[in-house]
Scaffold this motif. Structure first.
Motif, PDB file in Angstrom:
ATOM      1  N   LEU A 175      18.143  15.201  -1.502  1.00 53.71           N
ATOM      2  CA  LEU A 175      19.445  14.640  -1.317  1.00 53.71           C
ATOM      3  C   LEU A 175      19.619  13.405  -0.862  1.00 53.71           C
TER       4      LEU A 175
ATOM      5  N   SER B 145      -2.817   7.839  -5.610  1.00 56.27           N
ATOM      6  CA  SER B 145      -2.807   8.944  -6.626  1.00 56.27           C
ATOM      7  C   SER B 145      -1.712   8.703  -7.620  1.00 56.27           C
TER       8      SER B 145
ATOM      9  N   SER C  75       7.713  11.559  -1.054  1.00 57.28           N
ATOM     10  CA  SER C  75       8.793  11.215  -2.081  1.00 57.28           C
ATOM     11  C   SER C  75       9.005  12.120  -3.090  1.00 57.28           C
TER      12      SER C  75
ATOM     13  N   GLY D 156       5.122   5.596  -2.919  1.00 62.02           N
ATOM     14  CA  GLY D 156       6.231   6.540  -2.517  1.00 62.02           C
ATOM     15  C   GLY D 156       7.522   5.685  -2.678  1.00 62.02           C
TER      16      GLY D 156
ATOM     17  N   VAL E  35       0.734  -1.246  -0.029  1.00 65.19           N
ATOM     18  CA  VAL E  35       0.131  -0.046  -0.073  1.00 65.19           C
ATOM     19  C   VAL E  35       0.854   1.093  -0.039  1.00 65.19           C
TER      20      VAL E  35
ATOM     21  N   ALA F 126       3.146   0.844   3.305  1.00 62.81           N
ATOM     22  CA  ALA F 126       4.291   1.805   2.905  1.00 62.81           C
ATOM     23  C   ALA F 126       3.615   3.080   2.573  1.00 62.81           C
ATOM     24  N   ALA F 127       2.453   3.552   3.518  1.00 62.29           N
ATOM     25  CA  ALA F 127       1.517   4.626   3.086  1.00 62.29           C
ATOM     26  C   ALA F 127       2.304   5.908   3.832  1.00 62.29           C
ATOM     27  N   GLY F 128       3.579   6.068   4.291  1.00 59.86           N
ATOM     28  CA  GLY F 128       4.179   7.108   4.597  1.00 59.86           C
ATOM     29  C   GLY F 128       3.151   7.876   5.877  1.00 59.86           C
ATOM     30  N   PRO F 129       2.805   9.024   5.607  1.00 59.28           N
ATOM     31  CA  PRO F 129       2.225   9.913   6.630  1.00 59.28           C
ATOM     32  C   PRO F 129       0.767   9.278   6.904  1.00 59.28           C
TER      33      PRO F 129
ATOM     34  N   LYS G 155      14.175   7.320   5.155  1.00 58.17           N
ATOM     35  CA  LYS G 155      14.794   8.349   4.161  1.00 58.17           C
ATOM     36  C   LYS G 155      14.759   7.968   2.794  1.00 58.17           C
ATOM     37  N   LEU G 156      14.762   8.678   1.765  1.00 57.02           N
ATOM     38  CA  LEU G 156      14.875   8.376   0.631  1.00 57.02           C
ATOM     39  C   LEU G 156      15.925   7.828   0.280  1.00 57.02           C
TER      40      LEU G 156
ATOM     41  N   GLY H 255       3.231  11.672  -2.761  1.00 56.44           N
ATOM     42  CA  GLY H 255       3.228  12.127  -1.389  1.00 56.44           C
ATOM     43  C   GLY H 255       4.554  12.626  -0.853  1.00 56.44           C
TER      44      GLY H 255
ATOM     45  N   HIS I 276      22.019  11.313   0.856  1.00 57.34           N
ATOM     46  CA  HIS I 276      23.147  11.832   1.604  1.00 57.34           C
ATOM     47  C   HIS I 276      23.080  11.072   3.005  1.00 57.34           C
TER      48      HIS I 276
ATOM     49  N   GLY J 269       7.694  19.720   6.521  1.00 57.57           N
ATOM     50  CA  GLY J 269       8.910  20.560   6.243  1.00 57.57           C
ATOM     51  C   GLY J 269       8.557  21.268   4.838  1.00 57.57           C
TER      52      GLY J 269
ATOM     53  N   LEU K  98       5.579  15.709   4.670  1.00 54.73           N
ATOM     54  CA  LEU K  98       5.350  15.401   6.064  1.00 54.73           C
ATOM     55  C   LEU K  98       6.583  14.393   6.318  1.00 54.73           C
TER      56      LEU K  98
HETATM   57  C1  LIG Z   1      10.661  18.263   3.976  1.00 54.54           C
HETATM   58  C2  LIG Z   1      11.158  16.836   3.825  1.00 54.54           C
HETATM   59  C3  LIG Z   1      12.756  16.789   3.271  1.00 54.54           C
HETATM   60  C4  LIG Z   1      13.178  15.323   3.250  1.00 54.54           C
HETATM   61  N1  LIG Z   1      14.532  15.414   2.660  1.00 54.54           N
HETATM   62  C5  LIG Z   1      15.021  14.255   2.242  1.00 54.54           C
HETATM   63  C6  LIG Z   1      16.513  14.427   1.724  1.00 54.54           C
HETATM   64  O1  LIG Z   1      16.846  15.234   1.230  1.00 54.54           O
HETATM   65  N2  LIG Z   1      16.940  13.058   1.494  1.00 54.54           N
HETATM   66  C7  LIG Z   1      16.524  11.945   2.118  1.00 54.54           C
HETATM   67  O2  LIG Z   1      17.000  10.931   1.976  1.00 54.54           O
HETATM   68  N3  LIG Z   1      15.342  11.852   2.773  1.00 54.54           N
HETATM   69  C8  LIG Z   1      14.656  12.885   2.772  1.00 54.54           C
HETATM   70  N4  LIG Z   1      13.488  13.058   3.410  1.00 54.54           N
HETATM   71  C9  LIG Z   1      12.781  11.809   3.804  1.00 54.54           C
HETATM   72  C10 LIG Z   1      11.969  11.026   2.631  1.00 54.54           C
HETATM   73  O3  LIG Z   1      11.482  12.039   1.630  1.00 54.54           O
HETATM   74  C11 LIG Z   1      10.803  10.266   3.079  1.00 54.54           C
HETATM   75  O4  LIG Z   1      11.330   9.394   4.392  1.00 54.54           O
HETATM   76  C12 LIG Z   1      10.418   9.407   2.114  1.00 54.54           C
HETATM   77  O5  LIG Z   1      10.064  10.053   0.929  1.00 54.54           O
HETATM   78  C13 LIG Z   1       9.180   8.576   2.746  1.00 54.54           C
HETATM   79  O6  LIG Z   1       8.627   7.881   1.613  1.00 54.54           O
HETATM   80  P1  LIG Z   1       7.100   7.003   1.781  1.00 54.54           P
HETATM   81  O7  LIG Z   1       7.360   6.081   0.663  1.00 54.54           O
HETATM   82  O8  LIG Z   1       7.625   6.053   3.084  1.00 54.54           O
HETATM   83  O9  LIG Z   1       6.045   7.981   1.879  1.00 54.54           O
HETATM   84  P2  LIG Z   1       5.450   8.675   0.736  1.00 54.54           P
HETATM   85  O10 LIG Z   1       6.452   9.258  -0.338  1.00 54.54           O
HETATM   86  O11 LIG Z   1       4.540   9.886   1.476  1.00 54.54           O
HETATM   87  O12 LIG Z   1       4.404   7.632   0.312  1.00 54.54           O
HETATM   88  C14 LIG Z   1       3.152   6.938   0.655  1.00 54.54           C
HETATM   89  C15 LIG Z   1       2.342   6.857  -0.457  1.00 54.54           C
HETATM   90  O13 LIG Z   1       1.166   6.108  -0.011  1.00 54.54           O
HETATM   91  C16 LIG Z   1       0.028   6.414  -0.807  1.00 54.54           C
HETATM   92  N5  LIG Z   1      -1.087   6.133   0.109  1.00 54.54           N
HETATM   93  C17 LIG Z   1      -1.518   6.454   1.246  1.00 54.54           C
HETATM   94  N6  LIG Z   1      -2.635   5.910   1.621  1.00 54.54           N
HETATM   95  C18 LIG Z   1      -3.113   5.163   0.772  1.00 54.54           C
HETATM   96  C19 LIG Z   1      -4.092   4.278   0.388  1.00 54.54           C
HETATM   97  N7  LIG Z   1      -4.825   3.992   1.509  1.00 54.54           N
HETATM   98  N8  LIG Z   1      -4.113   3.418  -0.694  1.00 54.54           N
HETATM   99  C20 LIG Z   1      -3.211   3.508  -1.552  1.00 54.54           C
HETATM  100  N9  LIG Z   1      -2.315   4.484  -1.533  1.00 54.54           N
HETATM  101  C21 LIG Z   1      -1.920   5.125  -0.202  1.00 54.54           C
HETATM  102  C22 LIG Z   1       0.218   7.960  -0.848  1.00 54.54           C
HETATM  103  O14 LIG Z   1      -0.475   8.543  -1.697  1.00 54.54           O
HETATM  104  C23 LIG Z   1       1.842   8.018  -0.997  1.00 54.54           C
HETATM  105  O15 LIG Z   1       1.965   8.165  -2.454  1.00 54.54           O
HETATM  106  C24 LIG Z   1      12.502  14.511   3.683  1.00 54.54           C
HETATM  107  C25 LIG Z   1      11.237  14.272   4.222  1.00 54.54           C
HETATM  108  C26 LIG Z   1      10.829  15.514   4.445  1.00 54.54           C
HETATM  109  C27 LIG Z   1       9.517  15.637   4.883  1.00 54.54           C
END
Ligand SMILES: Cc1cc2nc3c(=O)[nH]c(=O)nc-3n(C[C@H](O)[C@H](O)[C@H](O)COP(=O)(O)OP(=O)(O)OC[C@H]3O[C@@H](n4cnc5c(N)ncnc54)[C@H](O)[C@@H]3O)c2cc1C
Length: 392
Positions: A50, A37, A44, A14, A11, A210-213, A355-356, A42, A52, A236, A319
């Motif tokens: 970066l 979406s 990502s 990102g 799920v 893996a729905a992040g926030p 982290k990314l 989100g 880094h 941020g 977020l």
């Molecule tokens: C301001 C900021 C700056 C950052 N800078 C860096 C950086 O420079 N370098 C670095 O290494 N890390 C950085 N990070 C951390 C990094 O960006 C995040 O840890 C990473 O992008 C998180 O990815 P994710 O896949 O967990 O979440 P997300 O990218 O938020 O993905 C979650 C996805 O789940 C989907 N989703 C949610 N609910 C559902 C559902 N019910 N059904 C289907 N889909 C759903 C959403 O649409 C979204 O696309 C930063 C974070 C922030 C906030």
């Protein structure tokens, strides 16, 4: 009982979701990814871009995280040269700053040691004679300028490239498809999702959240009721302004609160970020506030007065998922936490934070934890060796 259609259903598309999809498909599993979406819509695509180790995480003693990220940085520079590039970083140190030259020197030395003392992690002092060639950086009160290297990417393009690799290994994408309900059985899980106004469902042996926030929102829709981690969302924000910096990325200290702010080239613009502000609103509506825009522009103009008349072209926010706690968000751990409904054979595993940069290491840890819930399959590839190319 019929065999579930998929081994692993993810799920969230990102970086963490696509990373797990790639790792699971490379391990030979049948993989489906659900994204409500667009891929990387989100956090990502809202990061600081970066790849880094995270120099500032040394201040909170997260040495393991920095080391892991530096290893991943080296790997990404090798497997994704069209997407991840080294950049020069400059840290100017002024009189009356919280972090003096000795502290920066100590931090950079430690950073270099954690990076294995390899060339890209070494640092130097920029000679005074070169200070006038630093994109118009204010030199009054300047005591020293340190230079080191880290890497920059386009976060959205990186996530799409990882997905492209996952899809080439057989993973299937459902998008836009919002997962609305999860029912956990003993040996498999049923996942309901809304696609094109229709509700559909599928089964998988294990679900990776893996729905992040939105991580806890997904768990709230699971039956039987799930335990979840207490989290705090921290916003941020970044601004994009006209004009660019040509020498590299500057890491400056905000005058009032001492926060580290990046000023970086971003195509033909300058990207400035980031703020850190507790977020309590609707996760689907995140935007840079006027106060955050003003703050970032003030920091930019304090160090680069030539931006006095630069146009604000865009502003956006993402977020962070941090463990809930007292005190400033900065001191909260940035480690990724994996939360399983049960062990050793989880039916749903949720990813908190991360982290990314370290998406691949996170995906490897996820795979280690869900393997016991999955049948034996023949691995197809190793993600450490698979080249990542810009998505077509
Ligand atoms: C301001 C900021 C700056 C950052 N800078 C860096 C950086 O420079 N370098 C670095 O290494 N890390 C950085 N990070 C951390 C990094 O960006 C995040 O840890 C990473 O992008 C998180 O990815 P994710 O896949 O967990 O979440 P997300 O990218 O938020 O993905 C979650 C996805 O789940 C989907 N989703 C949610 N609910 C559902 C559902 N019910 N059904 C289907 N889909 C759903 C959403 O649409 C979204 O696309 C930063 C974070 C922030 C906030």
């Amino acid at each position: 009982m019929p065999t579930p259609e998929f081994d692993v259903a993810i799920v969230g598309g990102g970086i963490n979701g696509v990373g797990v999809a790639q790792a699971a498909a490379a391990a030979g599993y049948r993989v489906a990814l659900f994204e409500k979406s667009d891929l990387a819509s989100g956090t990502s695509s809202k990061s600081s871009k970066l790849i880094h180790g995270g120099l500032r995480y040394l201040e909170s003693y997260e040495l393991g995280l920095v080391r892991e990220s530096l290893i991943e940085r080296r790997l990404l520079l090798r497997i994704a040269p069209d997407l991840v590039r080294l950049q020069q970083f400059f840290i100017p140190v002024y009189e009356n700053m919280r972090r003096g030259p000795w502290l920066i020197r100590t931090g950079l030395s430690l950073y270099s040691i954690l990076g294995g003392l390899r060339e890209p992690t070494r640092f130097r002092l920029v000679p005074r004679a070169e200070w006038d060639n630093l994109d118009g950086l204010v030199t009054t009160g300047l005591r020293a300028v340190f230079r080191y290297q880290d890497a920059q990417t386009n976060d959205r393009d990186l996530a799409r490239a990882v997905w492209q690799s996952a899809s080439q290994l057989g993973a299937r994408l459902f998008s836009p498809a919002r997962v609305t309900r999860i029912r956990l059985g003993d040996a498999s899980a049923r996942l309901e999702y809304r696609e094109l106004q229709q509700i559909a469902c599928t089964d998988a042996r294990v679900i990776v959240n893996a729905a992040g926030p939105w991580v806890n929102q997904v768990l709230e829709n699971a039956q039987p009721e799930q335990t979840m981690r207490a989290i705090e969302l921290v916003q941020g924000s970044h601004v994009e302004v006209s004009g660019t910096v040509s020498r590299g990325i500057y890491y400056v200290e905000a005058p009032r609160d001492g926060r580290a702010i990046f000023v970086m080239p971003w195509y033909d613009r300058t990207l400035v970020g980031t703020t850190e502000k507790r977020f309590k609103g609707d996760t689907d509506r995140v935007h840079a506030t006027p106060a955050e825009r003003g703050y970032l522009l003030r920091v930019l103009r304090r160090y680069f007065p030539r931006y006095a008349d630069a146009a604000l072209l865009d502003a956006w926010a993402g977020l962070r998922v941090l463990p809930a706690g007292e005190g400033h968000a900065f001191h909260r751990s940035r480690e990724t936490v994996l939360h399983a409904d049960r062990r050793p054979r989880p039916r749903i595993l949720s990813i908190y934070g991360g982290k990314l940069t370290s998406y691949r290491a996170t995906a490897a840890r996820v795979l280690d934890q869900i393997r016991a819930s999955l049948p034996a399959r023949e691995p197809l590839a190793d993600t450490a060796e698979l080249p990542l190319r810009p998505a077509e």
